[in-house]
Design a protein around this motif. Structure first.
Motif, short mmCIF file in Angstrom:
data_model
loop_
_atom_site.label_atom_id
_atom_site.label_comp_id
_atom_site.label_asym_id
_atom_site.label_seq_id
_atom_site.Cartn_x
_atom_site.Cartn_y
_atom_site.Cartn_z
N ARG A 1 53.46 4.24 1.60
CA ARG A 1 53.57 3.09 2.50
C ARG A 1 53.02 3.41 3.88
NH1 ARG A 1 58.81 -0.78 1.44
NH2 ARG A 1 58.33 -1.22 -0.74
N GLU B 1 50.03 1.31 5.75
CA GLU B 1 50.19 0.67 7.05
C GLU B 1 49.16 1.18 8.05
OE1 GLU B 1 52.10 -1.87 7.65
OE2 GLU B 1 52.84 -1.77 5.58
N GLU C 1 51.49 0.03 -3.95
CA GLU C 1 51.95 -0.64 -2.74
C GLU C 1 50.95 -1.70 -2.28
OE1 GLU C 1 54.73 -0.51 -1.10
OE2 GLU C 1 55.66 1.07 -2.31
N ASN D 1 56.35 -1.31 11.40
CA ASN D 1 56.19 -1.37 9.95
C ASN D 1 56.38 -0.01 9.29
OD1 ASN D 1 55.73 -4.06 10.19
ND2 ASN D 1 53.57 -4.01 9.67
N GLY E 1 47.69 -12.30 2.15
CA GLY E 1 48.41 -11.20 2.80
C GLY E 1 47.53 -10.42 3.75
N ARG F 1 59.38 -0.54 6.75
CA ARG F 1 58.93 -0.45 5.36
C ARG F 1 59.23 0.93 4.78
NH1 ARG F 1 56.18 -4.35 3.26
NH2 ARG F 1 55.09 -2.98 1.79
N THR G 1 51.44 -4.62 -4.58
CA THR G 1 52.72 -5.28 -4.31
C THR G 1 52.68 -6.02 -2.98
OG1 THR G 1 53.87 -3.54 -5.54
CG2 THR G 1 55.19 -4.89 -4.05
N ARG G 2 52.06 -5.42 -1.99
CA ARG G 2 52.03 -6.02 -0.65
C ARG G 2 51.25 -7.32 -0.63
NH1 ARG G 2 51.95 -3.66 4.61
NH2 ARG G 2 52.04 -5.40 6.09
#
Length: 266
Positions: free
Chosen positions: A116, A120, A27, A86, A38, A90, A30-31
């Protein structure tokens, strides 16, 4: 004397932790895609909101918040809201985004939601501390008056966000178009959660309706625990938002247990 845990139980837990760690790294990659942009955006998003709201409402801060730095007031409301949002949104999309991994026996549909959620929480906790440090550097008072209570209400909000994300992930599995409506609903929620202004400044006839919103309770309590001189409005309750959090989590886990095999087969 209690018997030691069986090796099979330890092995299962070790496998579960390895799955979560691997999904966390996936993650993370990917994020951010290997780019620092990012990471900067995660910091700039709440900062941009604070700057814009300061420009709009900054002229009135001395009238409605005596003794409270308005920038810190905004930060204490914005970051918990972004974490909750989020975690929910998400988490709602986690099953679809990782469906290709369910061919591995060790990966369950709930595992991407956990990964996830961990990402976060880690990300926005770092953002919170960085921004508080920056505000302290320019001269604001950033030490919470009641840190243990603040961590408690933050934990309740995390449980609420994770549970709601799980509910939406399961409930919208066969209705993916409903996710657009859920995303849009967070726009009025932002306006109705008391992020931009103290709830005590609202007309008395409006307040009873807004108090149905559990996020408003969580943000108002966070500010009450952060600022010693901040007066939480009557009717705000930690048991109320805790009941929402526990009820949502129980509903999410129940739906997941009933439909977990369908999630694997979708």
């Amino acid at each position: 004397m209690a018997a030691p845990p069986r090796p099979a139980q330890r092995t299962a837990w070790q496998v579960q932790r390895s799955v979560w760690f691997a999904l966390f790294l996936r993650e993370l990659k990917t994020r951010f895609g290997g780019h620092w942009l990012g990471v900067y955006w995660a910091l700039l998003e709440p900062l941009a909101h604070i700057v814009i709201l300061l420009l709009i409402f900054g002229f009135m801060r001395h009238h409605v918040l005596p003794g409270v730095d308005y920038a810190v007031f905004l930060l204490v409301g914005l970051v918990p809201y972004f974490i909750f949002k989020n975690l929910t949104l998400r988490g709602m999309e986690a099953v679809d985004a990782n469906r290709g991994l369910f061919g591995y026996r060790q990966v369950k549909p709930i595992d991407p939601l956990v990964a996830r959620a961990l990402l976060e929480v880690a990300l926005y906790s770092a953002v919170y501390l960085i921004m508080l440090g920056a505000m302290a550097w320019v001269g604001f008072t950033v030490l919470p008056a009641r840190p243990l209570e603040l961590m408690g209400v933050s934990a309740v909000l995390l449980v609420f966000g994770f549970g709601l994300g799980l509910v939406f992930a399961v409930a919208t599995d066969e209705l993916p178009n409903a996710r657009s409506f859920i995303r849009i609903s967070f726009m009025p929620l932002y306006l109705l959660s008391g992020i931009m202004f103290p709830v005590s400044a609202l007309p008395p006839q409006v307040l009873p309706w807004l108090l149905w919103n559990p996020i408003l309770h969580a943000i108002e309590l966070s500010r009450g625990y952060f600022f010693a001189q901040y007066h939480v409005v009557h009717g705000v309750s930690l048991p109320y938002v805790s009941a929402w959090a526990l009820g949502t989590m129980a509903l999410g886990l129940s739906l997941y247990r009933v439909r977990r095999h369908r999630l694997l087969a979708s």
